[in-house]
Write a protein that holds these residues in place. Sequence first.
Motif, short mmCIF file in Angstrom:
data_model
loop_
_atom_site.label_atom_id
_atom_site.label_comp_id
_atom_site.label_asym_id
_atom_site.label_seq_id
_atom_site.Cartn_x
_atom_site.Cartn_y
_atom_site.Cartn_z
N LYS A 124 1.79 4.10 -3.33
CA LYS A 124 1.02 5.28 -2.94
C LYS A 124 1.10 6.34 -4.05
CE LYS A 124 2.38 7.60 0.68
NZ LYS A 124 2.60 7.88 2.11
N VAL A 149 -5.39 9.30 -5.93
CA VAL A 149 -6.09 8.01 -5.83
C VAL A 149 -7.21 8.03 -6.86
CG1 VAL A 149 -7.41 6.45 -4.34
CG2 VAL A 149 -5.54 7.82 -3.38
N ALA A 180 0.84 -1.20 0.00
CA ALA A 180 0.00 0.00 0.00
C ALA A 180 0.87 1.25 0.00
CB ALA A 180 -0.92 0.00 1.21
N THR A 194 -6.20 1.59 -3.59
CA THR A 194 -5.19 1.28 -2.58
C THR A 194 -5.29 -0.17 -2.12
OG1 THR A 194 -5.20 3.58 -1.82
CG2 THR A 194 -4.27 1.94 -0.33
N TYR A 233 -3.76 -2.53 -4.82
CA TYR A 233 -2.30 -2.59 -4.84
C TYR A 233 -1.77 -3.38 -3.64
CZ TYR A 233 -1.50 0.57 -8.77
OH TYR A 233 -1.44 1.13 -10.02
#
Length: 397
Positions: free
Chosen positions: A56, A60, A52, A271, A274
């Motif tokens: 980043k 988002v 995460a 998020t 991932y």
Amino acid sequence: MNISNRAQQAPASPIRRLIPFAEEAAKKGKKIYYLNIGQPDIPTPSIYFEYAEMYKPKVVAYTHSAGLLELREAFTKYYEKFDIHVSSSEIIVTNGGSEAVLFAMAVVADPDDEILVLEPFYANYAGFAAQLGVKLVPVRTYPEDGYSVPKKGAFLEKIGPKTKAIIFSNPCNPTGAVYDEQQLRTIADVAFEKNLCVISDEVYREFAFDGYKAISMMTFDKIIDKTIIVDSISKRYSVCGARIGTFLTKNREFYQAALKFAQARLCPAMTSQYAAIGLLKLDNDYIEQIKKEYENRRDAVYEELKKIEGAVFKKPHGAFYVSVKLPIDNSEKFVKFMLADFEVDGKTTMVSPLDGFYATPNAGLNEIRIAYVLDQEKLRDAVRILSLGLKAYSEKR
């Protein structure tokens, strides 16, 4: 203004509907052993947070409606280990396994259509069916024989012109049953002969104990074009709040229909997707360690339950649940009693009444589900308290 019939008919969750009683008990200072919900206490693997952080982004953003390609490719490698051979274009990443179930039901059935369901079943199936206006038609299993899949005739007698599919979970939530090849072949044969879709909920596939193996319905070649697998990473990696599941099918019509539903809800959370890539890189040692922990917990609960006079159950071989028939009149009343009127040294135990896991009226009224999601010492104490509460409840009657 009246609310819709759909909303009025939707059932409350049997897992969560008694939470207000638990909250009231907690306010009074009671310590509660929460065995009502499948929320693992095992720490989430650190690699989830590492990925995460690693991915980043500055923004988002939306992802592909079917999910990140990198994640879908990671899932294809994961599924290969279980003889489930799918490509990234046969996987849709969903908002938890729940959305995958909702998509599957919506793909195969219209309002007023019917879906056969092995009962007792994961309670939220009933909620999803109510949202869609689909009727669940129960095929009953029983605690006396470990909730095993019944004979072919039990399915055939329930099939009508509106029957579109069969849905079940293996390993089973709420019973912990693991269906062997012969039992699954019964389902496959019925689906093939009656041209039904099979929706196989395989969320707990890693958690099969005592030499049992969770066999995927995707391995039955004759119904592979009729099969939808619904799955989730929530339980095996202790990431229930990440809300990452999958919808798998080799049927292109099913897939394209589900993809339209996925496009309508836009995408899963970037998020979480991932971070999930990292989880899928964990080796088998992690899963074996977690499986062994749950097997030990199962043994602890089983040993304590055997001490309860009148309890009817078989040793569960998978998932992290056990369903038990108790010498009580109404399991919901019993759970409320445990929360409101009973304690041992300031402690009590909360379980789920099993009636909400049935579609058959008045079924499961004297059954409960225990989720063994605490450490062994707490589980033994929780079942001990449950046993004492059962005696007090029986005397109260």
